[in-house]
Design a protein around this motif. Structure first.
Motif, PDB file in Angstrom:
ATOM      1  N   MET A 283       0.833  -1.231   0.105  1.00  0.00           N
ATOM      2  CA  MET A 283       0.055  -0.011  -0.074  1.00  0.00           C
ATOM      3  C   MET A 283       0.914   1.392  -0.198  1.00  0.00           C
ATOM      4  O   MET A 283       0.589   2.285  -0.520  1.00  0.00           O
ATOM      5  N   GLU A 284       1.860   1.319   0.739  1.00  0.00           N
ATOM      6  CA  GLU A 284       2.820   2.398   0.715  1.00  0.00           C
ATOM      7  C   GLU A 284       3.613   2.466  -0.517  1.00  0.00           C
ATOM      8  O   GLU A 284       3.559   3.747  -0.976  1.00  0.00           O
ATOM      9  N   GLY A 285       3.874   1.345  -0.955  1.00  0.00           N
ATOM     10  CA  GLY A 285       4.341   1.368  -2.253  1.00  0.00           C
ATOM     11  C   GLY A 285       3.582   1.908  -3.387  1.00  0.00           C
ATOM     12  O   GLY A 285       4.402   2.857  -4.343  1.00  0.00           O
ATOM     13  N   LEU A 286       2.544   1.762  -3.365  1.00  0.00           N
ATOM     14  CA  LEU A 286       1.638   2.213  -4.433  1.00  0.00           C
ATOM     15  C   LEU A 286       1.212   3.736  -4.172  1.00  0.00           C
ATOM     16  O   LEU A 286       1.599   4.419  -5.279  1.00  0.00           O
TER      17      LEU A 286
ATOM     18  N   PRO B   5      -9.326   0.402 -14.051  1.00  0.00           N
ATOM     19  CA  PRO B   5     -10.135  -0.727 -14.470  1.00  0.00           C
ATOM     20  C   PRO B   5     -11.194  -1.015 -13.476  1.00  0.00           C
ATOM     21  O   PRO B   5     -10.475  -1.495 -12.484  1.00  0.00           O
ATOM     22  N   ALA B   6     -12.382  -1.302 -13.560  1.00  0.00           N
ATOM     23  CA  ALA B   6     -13.518  -1.942 -12.440  1.00  0.00           C
ATOM     24  C   ALA B   6     -13.563  -3.408 -12.950  1.00  0.00           C
ATOM     25  O   ALA B   6     -13.706  -3.721 -13.811  1.00  0.00           O
ATOM     26  N   PRO B   7     -13.604  -4.379 -11.663  1.00  0.00           N
ATOM     27  CA  PRO B   7     -13.696  -3.898 -10.285  1.00  0.00           C
ATOM     28  C   PRO B   7     -12.175  -3.520 -10.038  1.00  0.00           C
ATOM     29  O   PRO B   7     -11.364  -4.287 -10.416  1.00  0.00           O
ATOM     30  N   TYR B   8     -11.899  -2.908  -8.946  1.00  0.00           N
ATOM     31  CA  TYR B   8     -10.768  -2.488  -8.448  1.00  0.00           C
ATOM     32  C   TYR B   8     -10.545  -2.414  -6.713  1.00  0.00           C
ATOM     33  O   TYR B   8     -11.488  -2.690  -6.398  1.00  0.00           O
ATOM     34  N   TYR B   9      -9.499  -2.454  -6.433  1.00  0.00           N
ATOM     35  CA  TYR B   9      -8.775  -2.399  -4.879  1.00  0.00           C
ATOM     36  C   TYR B   9      -9.439  -1.250  -4.539  1.00  0.00           C
ATOM     37  O   TYR B   9      -9.096  -0.128  -5.039  1.00  0.00           O
ATOM     38  N   VAL B  10     -10.247  -0.956  -3.513  1.00  0.00           N
ATOM     39  CA  VAL B  10     -10.795   0.244  -3.074  1.00  0.00           C
ATOM     40  C   VAL B  10      -9.971   1.318  -2.776  1.00  0.00           C
ATOM     41  O   VAL B  10     -10.390   2.568  -2.919  1.00  0.00           O
ATOM     42  N   ASN B  11      -8.803   0.872  -2.417  1.00  0.00           N
ATOM     43  CA  ASN B  11      -7.919   2.190  -1.811  1.00  0.00           C
ATOM     44  C   ASN B  11      -7.238   2.852  -3.110  1.00  0.00           C
ATOM     45  O   ASN B  11      -6.653   3.807  -2.938  1.00  0.00           O
ATOM     46  N   TYR B  12      -7.162   2.518  -4.539  1.00  0.00           N
ATOM     47  CA  TYR B  12      -6.562   2.780  -5.606  1.00  0.00           C
ATOM     48  C   TYR B  12      -7.217   4.291  -5.660  1.00  0.00           C
ATOM     49  O   TYR B  12      -6.250   5.475  -5.714  1.00  0.00           O
TER      50      TYR B  12
ATOM     51  N   GLN C 155      -8.781   6.624  -3.562  1.00  0.00           N
ATOM     52  CA  GLN C 155      -8.458   7.461  -2.432  1.00  0.00           C
ATOM     53  C   GLN C 155      -6.728   7.929  -2.646  1.00  0.00           C
ATOM     54  O   GLN C 155      -6.644   8.873  -2.392  1.00  0.00           O
ATOM     55  N   MET C 156      -5.946   6.844  -2.941  1.00  0.00           N
ATOM     56  CA  MET C 156      -4.552   7.202  -3.308  1.00  0.00           C
ATOM     57  C   MET C 156      -4.408   8.552  -4.291  1.00  0.00           C
ATOM     58  O   MET C 156      -3.655   9.220  -4.098  1.00  0.00           O
TER      59      MET C 156
ATOM     60  N   HIS D 298      -3.922  14.960  -5.197  1.00  0.00           N
ATOM     61  CA  HIS D 298      -4.339  16.027  -5.912  1.00  0.00           C
ATOM     62  C   HIS D 298      -4.768  15.636  -7.444  1.00  0.00           C
ATOM     63  O   HIS D 298      -4.959  16.518  -8.255  1.00  0.00           O
ATOM     64  N   ALA D 299      -4.685  14.157  -7.850  1.00  0.00           N
ATOM     65  CA  ALA D 299      -5.040  14.126  -9.038  1.00  0.00           C
ATOM     66  C   ALA D 299      -6.510  13.347  -9.159  1.00  0.00           C
ATOM     67  O   ALA D 299      -7.123  13.019  -8.241  1.00  0.00           O
ATOM     68  N   VAL D 300      -6.783  12.835 -10.509  1.00  0.00           N
ATOM     69  CA  VAL D 300      -8.028  12.386 -10.499  1.00  0.00           C
ATOM     70  C   VAL D 300      -8.344  10.940 -11.035  1.00  0.00           C
ATOM     71  O   VAL D 300      -7.637  10.484 -12.065  1.00  0.00           O
ATOM     72  N   PRO D 301      -8.906  10.157 -10.423  1.00  0.00           N
ATOM     73  CA  PRO D 301      -9.088   8.689 -10.696  1.00  0.00           C
ATOM     74  C   PRO D 301     -10.182   8.648 -11.654  1.00  0.00           C
ATOM     75  O   PRO D 301     -11.301   9.367 -11.377  1.00  0.00           O
ATOM     76  N   VAL D 302      -9.944   7.983 -12.742  1.00  0.00           N
ATOM     77  CA  VAL D 302     -10.844   7.754 -13.841  1.00  0.00           C
ATOM     78  C   VAL D 302     -11.142   6.393 -13.870  1.00  0.00           C
ATOM     79  O   VAL D 302     -10.704   5.543 -14.469  1.00  0.00           O
TER      80      VAL D 302
END
Length: 241
Positions: free
Chosen positions: A67-70, A87-94, A96-97, A102-106
């Motif tokens: 997780m810290e590596g990510l 891509p979904a389904p995905y690991y939920v923490n992606y 929030q990280m 301050h970037a945008v998850p798509v």
């Protein structure tokens, strides 16, 4: 479909080594990138198992779990407003990280798919001038699905075409039960230099509480992550290393 914490105890040799490390006074800080001895071990491990040759000094770092590596990988490469395709389904923490940077998850979702998968065409449609990276999680958490090799190759071509970084989360590659072949995207020509490979000891060695992950990637990314490590956690726990 539940917390990724194996109900199997670590091998007795792991427990003994951790206790011995504490008794020997190995309880202080290590280098920010992790013990060189451990990084050399990771390098040999990947050369033997995958045929990948990573320099333990400049292309490998040890993190406080995958997780810290990510998170450090995102911090090292994302600027405000950059986009990361998930891509979904995905690991939920992606999600929030990415947002913490301050970037945008798509998120590219295909809820009608029978195979809990995604379309490469949908991934390409989601790419914009702000897209910086694509996350590949195979085998998938939470579905367990392995992305077929032809789809991995198609994603690699997209990454090369649009000059994107691929973050390859391979933490679950040790949990394959039907002999389905797995091959990292790093093995594809032109992908080693644009892939950040994330792995962990949590699942493969049942060491979730030891908090040990590691990252293999291009020298400039690993160097930036190592600098950030000083300000986030200093280093991974030395007895665990």
């Amino acid at each position: 479909f539940t917390l990724g914490d194996p109900d199997v105890q670590p091998h007795q040799a792991i427990k003994d080594a951790a206790c011995s490390a504490i008794q020997q006074g190995k309880t202080r800080y290590s280098q920010n990138a992790g013990l060189l001895e451990l990084r050399e071990t990771i390098s040999r491990y990947y050369l033997r198992k995958e045929g990948f040759n990573y320099d333990p000094v400049s292309e490998i770092m040890v993190s406080v779990g995958a997780m810290e590596g990510l998170y450090l990988a995102f911090l090292a490469m994302l600027n405000d407003g950059d986009e990361v395709i998930i891509p979904a389904p995905y690991y939920v923490n992606y999600v929030q990280m990415v947002q913490l940077c301050h970037a945008v998850p798509v998120v590219v979702d295909n809820p009608g798919a029978e195979e809990l998968s995604f379309s490469v065409a949908d991934i390409e449609k989601a790419i914009t001038p702000k897209t910086k990276a694509i996350i590949i999680n195979t085998p998938s958490n939470p579905s367990g699905k392995i992305i077929p090799q032809e789809k991995v190759k198609a994603l690699a071509e997209l990454a090369k075409k649009h000059d994107l970084v691929v973050i390859a989360d391979e933490v679950y590659k040790c949990l394959i039960y039907d002999n389905t072949p797995f091959r990292s995207i790093v093995a594809i020509d032109g992908m080693r230099e644009r892939t950040i490979l994330i792995n962990s000891l949590s699942k493969e060695f049942c060491m979730t509480g030891y908090r040990l992950g590691y990252v293999l990637g291009p020298q400039e990314i690993i160097a930036a992550m190592t600098k950030l490590q000083e300000n986030v956690a200093a280093c991974a726990p030395l007895p665990s290393q």
